[in-house]
Design a protein around this motif. Structure first.
Motif, PDB file in Angstrom:
ATOM      1  N   GLY A   1       7.517  -6.041  -8.364  1.00 43.18           N
ATOM      2  CA  GLY A   1       8.140  -5.078  -9.276  1.00 43.18           C
ATOM      3  C   GLY A   1       9.354  -4.431  -8.656  1.00 43.18           C
ATOM      4  O   GLY A   1      10.412  -4.304  -9.295  1.00 43.18           O
TER       5      GLY A   1
ATOM      6  N   VAL B   1       5.645  -0.788 -19.107  1.00 42.14           N
ATOM      7  CA  VAL B   1       4.517  -1.335 -18.340  1.00 42.14           C
ATOM      8  C   VAL B   1       3.293  -0.431 -18.496  1.00 42.14           C
ATOM      9  O   VAL B   1       2.168  -0.910 -18.702  1.00 42.14           O
ATOM     10  CB  VAL B   1       4.893  -1.520 -16.852  1.00 42.14           C
ATOM     11  CG1 VAL B   1       3.663  -1.813 -15.999  1.00 42.14           C
ATOM     12  CG2 VAL B   1       5.927  -2.620 -16.704  1.00 42.14           C
TER      13      VAL B   1
ATOM     14  N   CYS C   1       2.129  -7.546  -6.375  1.00 40.54           N
ATOM     15  CA  CYS C   1       2.701  -7.104  -7.653  1.00 40.54           C
ATOM     16  C   CYS C   1       3.593  -5.883  -7.476  1.00 40.54           C
ATOM     17  O   CYS C   1       4.651  -5.778  -8.119  1.00 40.54           O
ATOM     18  CB  CYS C   1       1.591  -6.825  -8.665  1.00 40.54           C
ATOM     19  SG  CYS C   1       0.784  -8.339  -9.236  1.00 40.54           S
TER      20      CYS C   1
ATOM     21  N   ALA D   1      11.524   0.720 -18.446  1.00 41.90           N
ATOM     22  CA  ALA D   1      10.712  -0.436 -18.046  1.00 41.90           C
ATOM     23  C   ALA D   1       9.360   0.030 -17.500  1.00 41.90           C
ATOM     24  O   ALA D   1       8.308  -0.544 -17.844  1.00 41.90           O
ATOM     25  CB  ALA D   1      11.447  -1.277 -17.008  1.00 41.90           C
ATOM     26  N   GLY D   2       9.364   1.061 -16.672  1.00 41.03           N
ATOM     27  CA  GLY D   2       8.099   1.604 -16.162  1.00 41.03           C
ATOM     28  C   GLY D   2       7.228   2.144 -17.272  1.00 41.03           C
ATOM     29  O   GLY D   2       6.006   1.948 -17.280  1.00 41.03           O
TER      30      GLY D   2
ATOM     31  N   GLY E   1      -0.070  -1.689 -20.240  1.00 44.50           N
ATOM     32  CA  GLY E   1      -1.305  -1.676 -19.449  1.00 44.50           C
ATOM     33  C   GLY E   1      -2.372  -0.792 -20.054  1.00 44.50           C
ATOM     34  O   GLY E   1      -3.537  -1.180 -20.150  1.00 44.50           O
TER      35      GLY E   1
END
Length: 159
Positions: A108, A139, A104, A135-136, A143
């Protein structure tokens, strides 16, 4: 590289890498010295946020200094994610889980590079840094929200 090329300072790429790497080493050693870790989602969100100012850099020197700051959260974010996997996955399945973790991480990175390249080609390095950072952050938020949702659901079922 696009920023350095635009500034005519391509020869200072090593300085930028050194800034990021040194920041990551300092961050990793500091994180390792702590008696308790942090949520990988919190660290990833922090990494995304402290990376964003790199879009404001005007020279390789400011870029390297900002890369150092961002690098401070790089190793701790990776370490915290490995710790989280180790904590929740049974020992018998840990090797497979760590393989998925590494895959993963690689996926990424592999997905981010062409996206950043596309944005650089169409808008420059500043928006590319912001797109990858956002984008980070997305995520991290997704999460963290999923962990909170699972925790609340587990508590509700236990009650």
């Amino acid at each position: 590289m696009a920023a350095l090329q635009g500034w005519g300072q391509y020869a200072l790429l090593g300085l930028v890498f050194a800034g990021w790497g040194l920041g990551s080493i300092v961050g990793g050693l500091t994180y390792g010295a702590l008696s308790r870790g942090f949520s990988p989602f919190l660290l990833l969100a922090g990494l995304a946020v402290v990376t964003m100012p790199m879009a404001l850099a005007g020279s390789a020197y400011t870029f390297a200094a900002l890369a150092f700051v961002a690098g401070l959260l790089c190793a701790p974010t990776i370490t915290a994610s490995v710790e989280a996997v180790s904590r929740v996955v049974p020992t018998a399945a840990r090797g497979e889980a760590m393989g998925w973790h590494g895959s993963c991480m690689t996926a990424g990175s592999a997905a981010a590079a062409p996206v950043a390249g596309f944005v650089i080609d169409h808008g420059g390095y500043q928006p590319a840094i912001l797109v990858v950072s956002v984008a980070g952050l997305a995520v991290a938020l997704a999460g963290g929200a999923s962990v909170l949702f699972a925790r609340r659901r587990r508590l509700a079922l236990a009650a």
